[in-house]
Design a protein around this motif. Structure first.
Motif, PDB file in Angstrom:
ATOM      1  N   UNK A 134      21.573  59.260 -27.045  1.00  9.76           N
ATOM      2  CA  UNK A 134      21.750  58.773 -28.426  1.00  9.76           C
ATOM      3  C   UNK A 134      21.796  57.255 -28.490  1.00  9.76           C
ATOM      4  N   UNK A 135      20.971  56.615 -27.668  1.00 10.10           N
ATOM      5  CA  UNK A 135      20.894  55.157 -27.677  1.00 10.10           C
ATOM      6  C   UNK A 135      22.006  54.463 -26.921  1.00 10.10           C
ATOM      7  N   UNK A 136      22.869  55.224 -26.233  1.00 11.11           N
ATOM      8  CA  UNK A 136      23.996  54.643 -25.501  1.00 11.11           C
ATOM      9  C   UNK A 136      23.849  54.946 -24.021  1.00 11.11           C
ATOM     10  N   UNK A 137      24.117  53.945 -23.188  1.00  5.38           N
ATOM     11  CA  UNK A 137      24.051  54.145 -21.737  1.00  5.38           C
ATOM     12  C   UNK A 137      25.239  54.981 -21.299  1.00  5.38           C
ATOM     13  N   UNK A 138      24.960  56.104 -20.649  1.00  6.12           N
ATOM     14  CA  UNK A 138      26.039  56.984 -20.182  1.00  6.12           C
ATOM     15  C   UNK A 138      26.123  57.046 -18.664  1.00  6.12           C
ATOM     16  N   UNK A 139      25.196  56.384 -17.989  1.00  4.34           N
ATOM     17  CA  UNK A 139      25.225  56.404 -16.534  1.00  4.34           C
ATOM     18  C   UNK A 139      23.970  55.806 -15.939  1.00  4.34           C
ATOM     19  N   UNK A 140      23.752  56.111 -14.684  1.00  6.88           N
ATOM     20  CA  UNK A 140      22.577  55.602 -13.976  1.00  6.88           C
ATOM     21  C   UNK A 140      22.095  56.641 -12.977  1.00  6.88           C
ATOM     22  N   UNK A 141      20.834  56.590 -12.679  1.00 10.21           N
ATOM     23  CA  UNK A 141      20.256  57.486 -11.683  1.00 10.21           C
ATOM     24  C   UNK A 141      19.193  56.740 -10.891  1.00 10.21           C
ATOM     25  N   UNK A 142      18.878  57.262  -9.719  1.00  8.59           N
ATOM     26  CA  UNK A 142      17.867  56.644  -8.873  1.00  8.59           C
ATOM     27  C   UNK A 142      16.473  57.026  -9.358  1.00  8.59           C
ATOM     28  N   UNK A 143      15.605  56.030  -9.447  1.00  4.45           N
ATOM     29  CA  UNK A 143      14.224  56.279  -9.839  1.00  4.45           C
ATOM     30  C   UNK A 143      13.444  56.873  -8.674  1.00  4.45           C
ATOM     31  N   UNK A 144      12.521  57.749  -8.975  1.00  2.00           N
ATOM     32  CA  UNK A 144      11.612  58.238  -7.952  1.00  2.00           C
ATOM     33  C   UNK A 144      10.538  57.181  -7.694  1.00  2.00           C
ATOM     34  N   UNK A 145       9.840  57.307  -6.571  1.00  2.00           N
ATOM     35  CA  UNK A 145       8.797  56.330  -6.250  1.00  2.00           C
ATOM     36  C   UNK A 145       7.681  56.346  -7.289  1.00  2.00           C
ATOM     37  N   UNK A 146       7.382  57.531  -7.818  1.00  2.00           N
ATOM     38  CA  UNK A 146       6.347  57.628  -8.848  1.00  2.00           C
ATOM     39  C   UNK A 146       6.776  56.909 -10.123  1.00  2.00           C
ATOM     40  N   UNK A 147       8.041  57.091 -10.519  1.00  2.00           N
ATOM     41  CA  UNK A 147       8.560  56.413 -11.713  1.00  2.00           C
ATOM     42  C   UNK A 147       8.553  54.904 -11.531  1.00  2.00           C
ATOM     43  N   UNK A 148       8.883  54.452 -10.334  1.00  2.00           N
ATOM     44  CA  UNK A 148       8.918  53.015 -10.064  1.00  2.00           C
ATOM     45  C   UNK A 148       7.530  52.399 -10.180  1.00  2.00           C
ATOM     46  N   UNK A 149       6.545  53.060  -9.590  1.00  2.00           N
ATOM     47  CA  UNK A 149       5.179  52.545  -9.643  1.00  2.00           C
ATOM     48  C   UNK A 149       4.630  52.600 -11.062  1.00  2.00           C
ATOM     49  N   UNK A 150       4.978  53.649 -11.814  1.00  2.00           N
ATOM     50  CA  UNK A 150       4.542  53.737 -13.212  1.00  2.00           C
ATOM     51  C   UNK A 150       5.163  52.628 -14.046  1.00  2.00           C
ATOM     52  N   UNK A 151       6.446  52.333 -13.788  1.00  2.00           N
ATOM     53  CA  UNK A 151       7.127  51.256 -14.512  1.00  2.00           C
ATOM     54  C   UNK A 151       6.492  49.906 -14.220  1.00  2.00           C
ATOM     55  N   UNK A 152       6.043  49.720 -12.990  1.00  2.00           N
ATOM     56  CA  UNK A 152       5.398  48.456 -12.598  1.00  2.00           C
ATOM     57  C   UNK A 152       3.945  48.393 -13.039  1.00  2.00           C
ATOM     58  N   UNK A 153       3.438  49.482 -13.614  1.00  2.00           N
ATOM     59  CA  UNK A 153       2.054  49.499 -14.077  1.00  2.00           C
ATOM     60  C   UNK A 153       1.041  49.669 -12.974  1.00  2.00           C
TER      61      UNK A 153
END
Length: 204
Positions: A134-153
């Motif tokens: 709901x637009x509020x940070x409730x925690x954190x999680x580790x990104x997968x390698x695929x998510x990291x590469x997608x985020x970096x374009x």
């Protein structure tokens, strides 16, 4: 023949410098991911990237023969190539007119290659991302390698990046040959009046 002899003569120097830098940086940062092939891919990518970048510089130098002019327009020529590599700004924020220039940027492929080499299928490196509700940070999680590469374009494979860098190297080398031959051809066929005008302009 002189042009290609010059290019071949500079290859050994262009190999020593990136290898020394790569060996120092890889373990100094450290970038070692534990994969036996990662070190080899990193060093080879630096070699190929260095050669592609040198070929690009040679091509630009063949187009602009005036040293002072080249120094003045250097930021205009190189800044778009640097920005479009993808590691300074997101390509989504780049003006659409210059967006296609990313495909002739050696830095783009070197950046994608080294990110993929470092993070693809690598569970030893953990990068956290925020978890929202709901637009509020409730925690954190580790990104997968695929998510990291997608985020970096990054979407290109290691093999594709190597192939693109090799194509850019060969392409810029031959384009630089065309530029240097054109300038030499003009100098060889200039008239006496052309020579006087050129010398007067160069004197200014």
């Amino acid at each position: 023949s002189y042009y290609f002899a010059k290019v071949l003569a500079e290859i050994p120097y262009g190999m020593v410098n990136p290898v020394i830098i790569s060996v120092i940086i890889y373990w100094l940062v450290p970038l070692n991911t534990g994969k036996p092939t990662a070190v080899v891919i990193y060093i080879v990518s630096m070699l190929v990237g260095y050669q592609a970048g040198s070929a690009y510089a040679l091509f630009v130098g063949s187009l602009v023969t005036n040293r002072e002019l080249l120094i003045n327009i250097n930021p205009i020529i190189n800044l778009p190539i640097l920005i479009l590599a993808g590691f300074l700004v997101s390509l989504d924020n780049v003006f659409p007119l210059v967006w296609p220039l990313q495909w002739i940027s050696p830095l783009k492929y070197l950046y994608a290659l080294q990110l993929t080499n470092e993070f693809q299928d690598n569970d030893k490196i953990k990068i956290l991302t925020a978890v929202y509700r709901n637009g509020t940070i409730i925690g954190a999680r580790a990104m997968t390698s695929t998510e990291l590469l997608d985020t970096a374009g990054v979407s290109l494979s290691i093999g594709t990046c190597f192939m693109c860098l090799a194509i850019l190297y060969v392409g810029f080398i031959f384009l630089a040959l065309g530029g240097s031959v054109s300038y030499t051809h003009l100098r060889a066929h200039e008239t006496r009046e052309d020579l006087v005008c050129r010398l007067l302009l160069e004197k200014k």
